[in-house]
Every structure is written in structure tokens, then in C-alpha cells.
Design a protein around this motif. Structure first.
Motif, PDB file in Angstrom:
ATOM      1  N   GLN A 148       9.099  17.750 -18.468  1.00 37.38           N
ATOM      2  CA  GLN A 148       8.409  17.657 -19.750  1.00 37.38           C
ATOM      3  C   GLN A 148       8.977  16.512 -20.561  1.00 37.38           C
ATOM      4  O   GLN A 148      10.067  16.022 -20.301  1.00 37.38           O
ATOM      5  N   VAL A 149       8.197  16.127 -21.588  1.00 39.06           N
ATOM      6  CA  VAL A 149       8.671  15.102 -22.513  1.00 39.06           C
ATOM      7  C   VAL A 149       8.041  15.351 -23.870  1.00 39.06           C
ATOM      8  O   VAL A 149       6.859  15.674 -23.968  1.00 39.06           O
ATOM      9  N   GLN A 150       8.839  15.283 -24.910  1.00 40.78           N
ATOM     10  CA  GLN A 150       8.336  15.364 -26.283  1.00 40.78           C
ATOM     11  C   GLN A 150       8.227  13.946 -26.836  1.00 40.78           C
ATOM     12  O   GLN A 150       9.108  13.110 -26.585  1.00 40.78           O
ATOM     13  N   LEU A 151       7.148  13.716 -27.572  1.00 43.19           N
ATOM     14  CA  LEU A 151       6.871  12.401 -28.135  1.00 43.19           C
ATOM     15  C   LEU A 151       6.718  12.514 -29.647  1.00 43.19           C
ATOM     16  O   LEU A 151       6.019  13.415 -30.132  1.00 43.19           O
ATOM     17  N   VAL A 152       7.350  11.610 -30.376  1.00 46.86           N
ATOM     18  CA  VAL A 152       7.256  11.610 -31.828  1.00 46.86           C
ATOM     19  C   VAL A 152       6.862  10.210 -32.296  1.00 46.86           C
ATOM     20  O   VAL A 152       7.617   9.247 -32.085  1.00 46.86           O
ATOM     21  N   GLU A 153       5.698  10.125 -32.919  1.00 46.45           N
ATOM     22  CA  GLU A 153       5.213   8.858 -33.444  1.00 46.45           C
ATOM     23  C   GLU A 153       5.699   8.648 -34.880  1.00 46.45           C
ATOM     24  O   GLU A 153       5.911   9.615 -35.623  1.00 46.45           O
ATOM     25  N   SER A 154       5.826   7.397 -35.257  1.00 50.49           N
ATOM     26  CA  SER A 154       6.180   7.036 -36.626  1.00 50.49           C
ATOM     27  C   SER A 154       5.665   5.632 -36.914  1.00 50.49           C
ATOM     28  O   SER A 154       5.273   4.905 -35.986  1.00 50.49           O
ATOM     29  N   GLY A 155       5.687   5.275 -38.197  1.00 48.18           N
ATOM     30  CA  GLY A 155       5.316   3.909 -38.570  1.00 48.18           C
ATOM     31  C   GLY A 155       3.949   3.762 -39.195  1.00 48.18           C
ATOM     32  O   GLY A 155       3.579   2.663 -39.623  1.00 48.18           O
ATOM     33  N   GLY A 156       3.187   4.834 -39.252  1.00 45.72           N
ATOM     34  CA  GLY A 156       1.875   4.750 -39.875  1.00 45.72           C
ATOM     35  C   GLY A 156       1.975   4.612 -41.385  1.00 45.72           C
ATOM     36  O   GLY A 156       3.055   4.732 -41.969  1.00 45.72           O
ATOM     37  N   GLY A 157       0.830   4.339 -41.999  1.00 43.65           N
ATOM     38  CA  GLY A 157       0.811   4.213 -43.449  1.00 43.65           C
ATOM     39  C   GLY A 157      -0.430   3.504 -43.918  1.00 43.65           C
ATOM     40  O   GLY A 157      -1.380   3.299 -43.158  1.00 43.65           O
ATOM     41  N   LEU A 158      -0.404   3.131 -45.184  1.00 45.01           N
ATOM     42  CA  LEU A 158      -1.530   2.424 -45.808  1.00 45.01           C
ATOM     43  C   LEU A 158      -1.234   0.927 -45.792  1.00 45.01           C
ATOM     44  O   LEU A 158      -0.151   0.498 -46.213  1.00 45.01           O
ATOM     45  N   VAL A 159      -2.203   0.154 -45.330  1.00 44.54           N
ATOM     46  CA  VAL A 159      -2.033  -1.295 -45.269  1.00 44.54           C
ATOM     47  C   VAL A 159      -3.349  -1.953 -45.651  1.00 44.54           C
ATOM     48  O   VAL A 159      -4.427  -1.396 -45.395  1.00 44.54           O
ATOM     49  N   GLN A 160      -3.263  -3.116 -46.236  1.00 46.95           N
ATOM     50  CA  GLN A 160      -4.470  -3.848 -46.617  1.00 46.95           C
ATOM     51  C   GLN A 160      -5.086  -4.541 -45.402  1.00 46.95           C
ATOM     52  O   GLN A 160      -4.372  -4.858 -44.435  1.00 46.95           O
ATOM     53  N   PRO A 161      -6.384  -4.800 -45.459  1.00 41.73           N
ATOM     54  CA  PRO A 161      -7.010  -5.559 -44.362  1.00 41.73           C
ATOM     55  C   PRO A 161      -6.292  -6.884 -44.139  1.00 41.73           C
ATOM     56  O   PRO A 161      -5.918  -7.563 -45.094  1.00 41.73           O
ATOM     57  N   GLY A 162      -6.098  -7.205 -42.856  1.00 44.47           N
ATOM     58  CA  GLY A 162      -5.353  -8.398 -42.496  1.00 44.47           C
ATOM     59  C   GLY A 162      -3.861  -8.184 -42.348  1.00 44.47           C
ATOM     60  O   GLY A 162      -3.147  -9.069 -41.860  1.00 44.47           O
ATOM     61  N   GLY A 163      -3.390  -7.039 -42.745  1.00 48.69           N
ATOM     62  CA  GLY A 163      -1.972  -6.745 -42.682  1.00 48.69           C
ATOM     63  C   GLY A 163      -1.517  -6.305 -41.302  1.00 48.69           C
ATOM     64  O   GLY A 163      -2.298  -6.281 -40.340  1.00 48.69           O
ATOM     65  N   SER A 164      -0.230  -5.950 -41.230  1.00 50.74           N
ATOM     66  CA  SER A 164       0.384  -5.559 -39.966  1.00 50.74           C
ATOM     67  C   SER A 164       1.169  -4.263 -40.112  1.00 50.74           C
ATOM     68  O   SER A 164       1.665  -3.944 -41.204  1.00 50.74           O
ATOM     69  N   LEU A 165       1.267  -3.548 -39.009  1.00 53.77           N
ATOM     70  CA  LEU A 165       2.107  -2.364 -38.901  1.00 53.77           C
ATOM     71  C   LEU A 165       2.668  -2.307 -37.494  1.00 53.77           C
ATOM     72  O   LEU A 165       2.037  -2.804 -36.551  1.00 53.77           O
ATOM     73  N   ARG A 166       3.843  -1.693 -37.354  1.00 55.84           N
ATOM     74  CA  ARG A 166       4.379  -1.437 -36.026  1.00 55.84           C
ATOM     75  C   ARG A 166       4.587   0.067 -35.883  1.00 55.84           C
ATOM     76  O   ARG A 166       5.368   0.663 -36.627  1.00 55.84           O
ATOM     77  N   LEU A 167       3.911   0.646 -34.933  1.00 50.89           N
ATOM     78  CA  LEU A 167       4.078   2.061 -34.627  1.00 50.89           C
ATOM     79  C   LEU A 167       5.141   2.226 -33.553  1.00 50.89           C
ATOM     80  O   LEU A 167       5.276   1.388 -32.662  1.00 50.89           O
ATOM     81  N   SER A 168       5.876   3.327 -33.665  1.00 56.85           N
ATOM     82  CA  SER A 168       6.890   3.660 -32.669  1.00 56.85           C
ATOM     83  C   SER A 168       6.601   5.032 -32.083  1.00 56.85           C
ATOM     84  O   SER A 168       6.103   5.919 -32.784  1.00 56.85           O
ATOM     85  N   CYS A 169       6.932   5.203 -30.831  1.00 61.64           N
ATOM     86  CA  CYS A 169       6.799   6.485 -30.144  1.00 61.64           C
ATOM     87  C   CYS A 169       8.117   6.751 -29.432  1.00 61.64           C
ATOM     88  O   CYS A 169       8.430   6.093 -28.431  1.00 61.64           O
ATOM     89  N   ALA A 170       8.884   7.691 -29.971  1.00 62.01           N
ATOM     90  CA  ALA A 170      10.181   8.024 -29.400  1.00 62.01           C
ATOM     91  C   ALA A 170      10.043   9.193 -28.442  1.00 62.01           C
ATOM     92  O   ALA A 170       9.468  10.240 -28.807  1.00 62.01           O
ATOM     93  N   ALA A 171      10.568   9.030 -27.252  1.00 60.54           N
ATOM     94  CA  ALA A 171      10.484  10.073 -26.226  1.00 60.54           C
ATOM     95  C   ALA A 171      11.806  10.818 -26.111  1.00 60.54           C
ATOM     96  O   ALA A 171      12.874  10.276 -26.395  1.00 60.54           O
ATOM     97  N   SER A 172      11.708  12.066 -25.656  1.00 66.82           N
ATOM     98  CA  SER A 172      12.885  12.939 -25.567  1.00 66.82           C
ATOM     99  C   SER A 172      13.640  12.773 -24.255  1.00 66.82           C
ATOM    100  O   SER A 172      14.653  13.440 -24.043  1.00 66.82           O
ATOM    101  N   ARG A 173      13.161  11.906 -23.388  1.00 68.87           N
ATOM    102  CA  ARG A 173      13.804  11.680 -22.095  1.00 68.87           C
ATOM    103  C   ARG A 173      13.598  10.227 -21.699  1.00 68.87           C
ATOM    104  O   ARG A 173      12.795   9.526 -22.310  1.00 68.87           O
ATOM    105  N   PRO A 174      14.335   9.739 -20.734  1.00 70.27           N
ATOM    106  CA  PRO A 174      14.147   8.358 -20.294  1.00 70.27           C
ATOM    107  C   PRO A 174      12.703   8.080 -19.901  1.00 70.27           C
ATOM    108  O   PRO A 174      12.033   8.931 -19.305  1.00 70.27           O
ATOM    109  N   ILE A 175      12.236   6.890 -20.254  1.00 73.85           N
ATOM    110  CA  ILE A 175      10.838   6.567 -19.989  1.00 73.85           C
ATOM    111  C   ILE A 175      10.666   5.510 -18.911  1.00 73.85           C
ATOM    112  O   ILE A 175       9.550   5.149 -18.565  1.00 73.85           O
TER     113      ILE A 175
END
Length: 119
Positions: free
Chosen positions: A1-28
Motif C-alpha cells: 500500500q501507499v498513502q499519498l498527500v497532495e499540497s500546494g493548491g490555492g488561488l492564483v490569477q490567470p497567467g500565474g504559476s503553482l507547484r503541486l506536491s504529492c508526498a508518498a508514504s513509501r519509496p516511489i
């Protein structure tokens, strides 16, 4: 099994940037495919990008040239760099891991992180 936790979302204006992360509970490093999907209100979940254990990447046509998926095996984390964001990119973004076994495959999902693109 593996648990996944996403982060990095939010409100951004058009044309902007975001970086999402997905941390896993075991080696990937040996997870066959890691991917990002998204689901907008009232729509089905759709593929955004995938990254295989052999570093092959694939993208939905709608995000090609704007989004980049990457994998940091040392940190057990998958990233989605999103540039040139558009209002139609607004959605909950989910991370998925596909494990391949000799007799079957298993999919694991995170709970998602909301991205809102609005002025």
C-alpha cells in the motif's frame, strides 16, 4: 500500500504559476506510474500528466507546454509545475500511484488539493 498527500493548491490569477506536491508514504522509485488527475465541478476526473519509473512522461493536450510533471525519488515526492494557468484549469487535483504486481495492478489516490484560477 501507499498513502499519498497532495499540497500546494490555492488561488492564483490567470497567467500565474503553482507547484503541486504529492508526498508518498513509501519509496516511489519502483512505482510503475505516478500521475496527476483533476476534477472540475460537475465534470469527470481527467488525466493531467503521468510519469513512469523509467522517466517517461505524458500530458493531456490541454496542458502540454504549460505543465511539467517530475519525480524526486529521494524525497518520495512527485511534483506538478503549472505555468500559464487558465480559469479552465480550476479543479481539485489528485495524485495517483499505480503499483504493478505479477497478478494484478493496484491504484492509490490522494485526497486532492484545490486549484482555483481566477482574477
Amino acid at each position: 500500500q501507499v498513502q499519498l498527500v497532495e499540497s500546494g493548491g490555492g488561488l492564483v490569477q490567470p497567467g500565474g504559476s503553482l507547484r503541486l506536491s504529492c508526498a508518498a508514504s513509501r519509496p516511489i522509485f519502483n512505482i510503475y506510474v505516478m500521475g496527476w488527475y483533476r476534477q472540475a465541478p460537475g465534470q469527470q476526473r481527467e488525466l493531467v500528466a503521468t510519469h513512469t519509473a523509467t522517466s517517461i512522461t505524458a500530458y493531456a493536450d490541454s496542458v502540454k507546454g504549460r505543465f511539467t510533471i517530475s519525480r524526486d525519488n529521494a524525497k518520495n515526492t512527485v511534483y506538478l509545475q503549472m505555468n500559464g494557468l487558465k480559469p479552465e484549469d480550476t479543479a481539485v487535483y489528485y495524485c495517483k500511484a499505480m503499483l504493478v504486481f505479477r497478478t494484478h495492478n493496484e491504484d492509490y489516490w490522494g485526497k486532492g488539493t484545490l486549484v482555483t484560477v481566477s482574477s
